[in-house]
Design a protein around this motif. Structure first.
Motif, PDB file in Angstrom:
ATOM      1  N   HIS A  27    -105.246  41.795 -23.415  1.00 13.07           N
ATOM      2  CA  HIS A  27    -105.833  42.835 -22.573  1.00 13.07           C
ATOM      3  C   HIS A  27    -107.037  43.441 -23.280  1.00 13.07           C
ATOM      4  CE1 HIS A  27    -101.336  42.928 -22.190  1.00 13.07           C
ATOM      5  NE2 HIS A  27    -101.672  42.614 -20.942  1.00 13.07           N
ATOM      6  N   ALA A  28    -108.000  43.882 -22.506  1.00 10.40           N
ATOM      7  CA  ALA A  28    -109.134  44.582 -23.097  1.00 10.40           C
ATOM      8  C   ALA A  28    -108.620  45.791 -23.872  1.00 10.40           C
ATOM      9  CB  ALA A  28    -110.104  45.026 -22.005  1.00 10.40           C
ATOM     10  N   GLY A  29    -109.014  45.884 -25.121  1.00 14.61           N
ATOM     11  CA  GLY A  29    -108.543  46.940 -26.019  1.00 14.61           C
ATOM     12  C   GLY A  29    -107.601  46.438 -27.088  1.00 14.61           C
ATOM     13  N   THR A  55    -107.264  39.204 -20.082  1.00 14.54           N
ATOM     14  CA  THR A  55    -107.189  40.033 -18.876  1.00 14.54           C
ATOM     15  C   THR A  55    -107.824  41.378 -19.212  1.00 14.54           C
ATOM     16  OG1 THR A  55    -105.158  41.361 -19.121  1.00 14.54           O
ATOM     17  CG2 THR A  55    -104.878  39.037 -18.508  1.00 14.54           C
ATOM     18  N   LEU A  56    -108.104  42.159 -18.184  1.00 14.08           N
ATOM     19  CA  LEU A  56    -108.651  43.491 -18.412  1.00 14.08           C
ATOM     20  C   LEU A  56    -107.574  44.514 -18.749  1.00 14.08           C
ATOM     21  CD1 LEU A  56    -111.298  43.609 -15.545  1.00 14.08           C
ATOM     22  CD2 LEU A  56    -111.756  43.478 -17.996  1.00 14.08           C
ATOM     23  N   GLY A  57    -106.313  44.188 -18.478  1.00 13.67           N
ATOM     24  CA  GLY A  57    -105.260  45.185 -18.647  1.00 13.67           C
ATOM     25  C   GLY A  57    -105.363  46.258 -17.587  1.00 13.67           C
ATOM     26  N   GLU A  58    -105.706  45.824 -16.386  1.00 15.47           N
ATOM     27  CA  GLU A  58    -106.021  46.765 -15.301  1.00 15.47           C
ATOM     28  C   GLU A  58    -104.804  47.445 -14.693  1.00 15.47           C
ATOM     29  OE1 GLU A  58    -105.354  42.754 -13.373  1.00 15.47           O
ATOM     30  OE2 GLU A  58    -106.296  43.498 -15.207  1.00 15.47           O
ATOM     31  N   GLY A  59    -103.610  47.017 -15.093  1.00 16.94           N
ATOM     32  CA  GLY A  59    -102.401  47.630 -14.544  1.00 16.94           C
ATOM     33  C   GLY A  59    -101.873  48.776 -15.379  1.00 16.94           C
ATOM     34  N   GLY A  60    -102.616  49.185 -16.388  1.00 16.10           N
ATOM     35  CA  GLY A  60    -102.083  50.142 -17.349  1.00 16.10           C
ATOM     36  C   GLY A  60    -102.308  51.602 -17.040  1.00 16.10           C
ATOM     37  N   ASN A  61    -102.865  51.923 -15.892  1.00 11.16           N
ATOM     38  CA  ASN A  61    -103.114  53.329 -15.555  1.00 11.16           C
ATOM     39  C   ASN A  61    -102.392  53.686 -14.260  1.00 11.16           C
ATOM     40  OD1 ASN A  61    -104.066  55.879 -15.026  1.00 11.16           O
ATOM     41  ND2 ASN A  61    -106.221  55.385 -15.343  1.00 11.16           N
ATOM     42  N   PRO A  62    -101.281  54.440 -14.341  1.00 11.09           N
ATOM     43  CA  PRO A  62    -100.519  54.766 -13.127  1.00 11.09           C
ATOM     44  C   PRO A  62    -101.270  55.695 -12.178  1.00 11.09           C
ATOM     45  CG  PRO A  62     -99.672  55.990 -15.011  1.00 11.09           C
ATOM     46  CD  PRO A  62    -100.670  55.009 -15.554  1.00 11.09           C
ATOM     47  N   LYS A  63    -102.369  56.279 -12.646  1.00 12.92           N
ATOM     48  CA  LYS A  63    -103.123  57.216 -11.813  1.00 12.92           C
ATOM     49  C   LYS A  63    -104.303  56.553 -11.104  1.00 12.92           C
ATOM     50  CE  LYS A  63    -101.973  61.096 -14.850  1.00 12.92           C
ATOM     51  NZ  LYS A  63    -102.521  62.170 -15.740  1.00 12.92           N
ATOM     52  N   ALA A  64    -104.504  55.255 -11.329  1.00 10.09           N
ATOM     53  CA  ALA A  64    -105.629  54.555 -10.716  1.00 10.09           C
ATOM     54  C   ALA A  64    -105.180  53.202 -10.191  1.00 10.09           C
ATOM     55  CB  ALA A  64    -106.758  54.382 -11.733  1.00 10.09           C
ATOM     56  N   SER A  65    -105.864  52.709  -9.199  1.00  7.45           N
ATOM     57  CA  SER A  65    -105.560  51.376  -8.680  1.00  7.45           C
ATOM     58  C   SER A  65    -105.977  50.332  -9.706  1.00  7.45           C
ATOM     59  CB  SER A  65    -106.308  51.129  -7.378  1.00  7.45           C
ATOM     60  OG  SER A  65    -107.704  51.015  -7.622  1.00  7.45           O
ATOM     61  N   PRO A  66    -105.335  49.158  -9.697  1.00  2.51           N
ATOM     62  CA  PRO A  66    -105.748  48.106 -10.630  1.00  2.51           C
ATOM     63  C   PRO A  66    -107.223  47.742 -10.492  1.00  2.51           C
ATOM     64  CG  PRO A  66    -103.599  47.581  -9.709  1.00  2.51           C
ATOM     65  CD  PRO A  66    -104.104  48.785  -8.960  1.00  2.51           C
ATOM     66  N   GLN A  72    -113.185  50.104 -14.757  1.00  7.85           N
ATOM     67  CA  GLN A  72    -113.340  51.027 -15.878  1.00  7.85           C
ATOM     68  C   GLN A  72    -113.133  50.306 -17.209  1.00  7.85           C
ATOM     69  OE1 GLN A  72    -110.851  54.580 -15.797  1.00  7.85           O
ATOM     70  NE2 GLN A  72    -110.861  54.703 -18.033  1.00  7.85           N
ATOM     71  N   LYS A  73    -112.057  49.483 -17.283  1.00 10.44           N
ATOM     72  CA  LYS A  73    -111.765  48.788 -18.532  1.00 10.44           C
ATOM     73  C   LYS A  73    -112.890  47.819 -18.908  1.00 10.44           C
ATOM     74  CE  LYS A  73    -108.499  48.483 -20.864  1.00 10.44           C
ATOM     75  NZ  LYS A  73    -107.169  47.852 -20.680  1.00 10.44           N
ATOM     76  N   LYS A  74    -113.511  47.193 -17.922  1.00 13.23           N
ATOM     77  CA  LYS A  74    -114.604  46.276 -18.237  1.00 13.23           C
ATOM     78  C   LYS A  74    -115.795  47.042 -18.804  1.00 13.23           C
ATOM     79  CE  LYS A  74    -116.985  42.166 -16.655  1.00 13.23           C
ATOM     80  NZ  LYS A  74    -117.096  41.140 -15.595  1.00 13.23           N
ATOM     81  N   ARG A  75    -116.106  48.198 -18.220  1.00 12.12           N
ATOM     82  CA  ARG A  75    -117.192  49.026 -18.759  1.00 12.12           C
ATOM     83  C   ARG A  75    -116.867  49.455 -20.189  1.00 12.12           C
ATOM     84  NH1 ARG A  75    -116.776  51.489 -13.601  1.00 12.12           N
ATOM     85  NH2 ARG A  75    -115.688  53.279 -14.545  1.00 12.12           N
ATOM     86  N   GLU A  76    -115.618  49.848 -20.406  1.00 12.86           N
ATOM     87  CA  GLU A  76    -115.208  50.286 -21.738  1.00 12.86           C
ATOM     88  C   GLU A  76    -115.275  49.135 -22.736  1.00 12.86           C
ATOM     89  OE1 GLU A  76    -112.118  53.809 -20.321  1.00 12.86           O
ATOM     90  OE2 GLU A  76    -111.381  51.775 -20.655  1.00 12.86           O
ATOM     91  N   ALA A  77    -114.873  47.940 -22.310  1.00 12.76           N
ATOM     92  CA  ALA A  77    -114.905  46.767 -23.183  1.00 12.76           C
ATOM     93  C   ALA A  77    -116.333  46.409 -23.566  1.00 12.76           C
ATOM     94  CB  ALA A  77    -114.224  45.582 -22.504  1.00 12.76           C
ATOM     95  N   LEU A  78    -117.242  46.501 -22.640  1.00  9.78           N
ATOM     96  CA  LEU A  78    -118.648  46.218 -22.928  1.00  9.78           C
ATOM     97  C   LEU A  78    -119.216  47.242 -23.910  1.00  9.78           C
ATOM     98  CD1 LEU A  78    -119.817  45.266 -19.324  1.00  9.78           C
ATOM     99  CD2 LEU A  78    -119.686  43.717 -21.288  1.00  9.78           C
ATOM    100  N   ALA A  79    -118.836  48.511 -23.716  1.00  6.43           N
ATOM    101  CA  ALA A  79    -119.309  49.562 -24.622  1.00  6.43           C
ATOM    102  C   ALA A  79    -118.734  49.370 -26.023  1.00  6.43           C
ATOM    103  CB  ALA A  79    -118.925  50.933 -24.069  1.00  6.43           C
ATOM    104  N   ASP A  95    -103.598  41.356 -15.292  1.00  7.49           N
ATOM    105  CA  ASP A  95    -102.643  42.020 -16.163  1.00  7.49           C
ATOM    106  C   ASP A  95    -101.219  41.717 -15.710  1.00  7.49           C
ATOM    107  OD1 ASP A  95    -101.444  43.693 -17.974  1.00  7.49           O
ATOM    108  OD2 ASP A  95    -102.141  45.551 -17.051  1.00  7.49           O
ATOM    109  N   GLY A  96    -100.373  41.291 -16.655  1.00  4.90           N
ATOM    110  CA  GLY A  96     -98.980  40.996 -16.347  1.00  4.90           C
ATOM    111  C   GLY A  96     -98.737  39.607 -15.818  1.00  4.90           C
TER     112      GLY A  96
END
Length: 248
Positions: A27-29, A55-66, A72-79, A95-96
């Motif tokens: 996962h990203a991160g 994978t981006l690990g996009e399932g890891g935030n229960p407050k946001a859709s994958p 968001q994770k892709k932007r963070e990974a690029l940064a 993710d998963g």
């Protein structure tokens, strides 16, 4: 007796321009939090460093859709990659849903042929997270496949991987025994700048104290290695064989 062997020492015969370190995370991160300080060190030494997020690990935030969190994770990974001075690649999986199938192995083998790393770092074989365990198997199979003439690809076969190393990850702790210790005392600030590009590491999503845990772990590994700060890596048993003319 604890083996104290720096990764940079393992590549002592290589010039800086001849070294490419590829860190592969499920996962990203994952790669940044566990190996970012090592990557920063190698970048400082003049080496090429590359991140591959399966994978981006996009399932890891229960407050946001994958979908939203994945963006968001892709932007963070690029940064984070920019902060480290690293190249970055993204796998096509979710993710998963990472599995060690022929498709995944062939895709990563092709990426290895393209990047041509001298050193590969990925997850340890046993993990709480199925994606991490799958990544371990995928990467090891892919290193082999990338070296085989019979594997059709847009890139020629590549047999230049000098070592595969496994990262010190809290989710992958079962059976992990530190073997390689790398002094990253001068690189902790660069690591912190990179990993805090991720909200989940800053503490905005997960209750797990990622930043504090890994910074403390680096100090513990450093104490064992006789350094101020260090990271630890594991290798396969067959990679621990050393043939010497005399005691070092």
């Amino acid at each position: 007796m604890v083996a104290l062997v720096a990764l940079v020492a393992c590549a002592a015969l290589a010039t800086a321009a001849d070294r490419t370190v590829l860190s592969i995370g499920a996962h990203a991160g994952d790669a940044e939090i566990t190996t970012g300080a090592l990557l920063a060190r190698h970048k400082r030494l003049g080496d090429r460093i590359v991140l591959l997020h399966l994978t981006l690990g996009e399932g890891g935030n229960p407050k946001a859709s994958p979908a939203a969190y994945g963006e968001q994770k892709k932007r963070e990974a690029l940064a984070a990659a920019q902060a480290l001075g690293a190249e970055v690649l993204f796998g096509p999986w979710k993710d998963g849903e990472l599995r060690d199938t022929r498709e995944e192995v062939r895709w990563v083998a092709d990426a290895i042929r393209q990047v041509q790393p001298t050193h590969v770092i990925t997850h340890w074989k046993t993990s709480l997270h199925p994606d991490h365990a799958a990544a371990h198997r995928i990467v090891n199979d892919a290193v082999l496949l990338a070296s085989l003439e019979g594997f059709p690809s847009a890139h020629p076969r590549y047999r230049g991987v000098r070592g595969v190393y496994y990262a010190d990850n809290w989710e992958d702790a079962e059976g992990f025994v530190p073997y390689v210790y790398v002094d990253v005392s001068e690189d902790l600030a660069a690591w912190k700048t990179a990993v805090t590009c991720y909200e989940f590491i800053r503490g905005g999503i997960s209750s797990f104290p990622y930043l504090e845990y890994y910074e403390s772990l680096a100090r513990v590994r450093g104490a064992i290695a006789g350094k101020r700060v260090a990271i630890a890596l594991e290798v396969d048993p067959f990679a621990k064989k050393r043939v010497l003319d005399s005691l070092p």
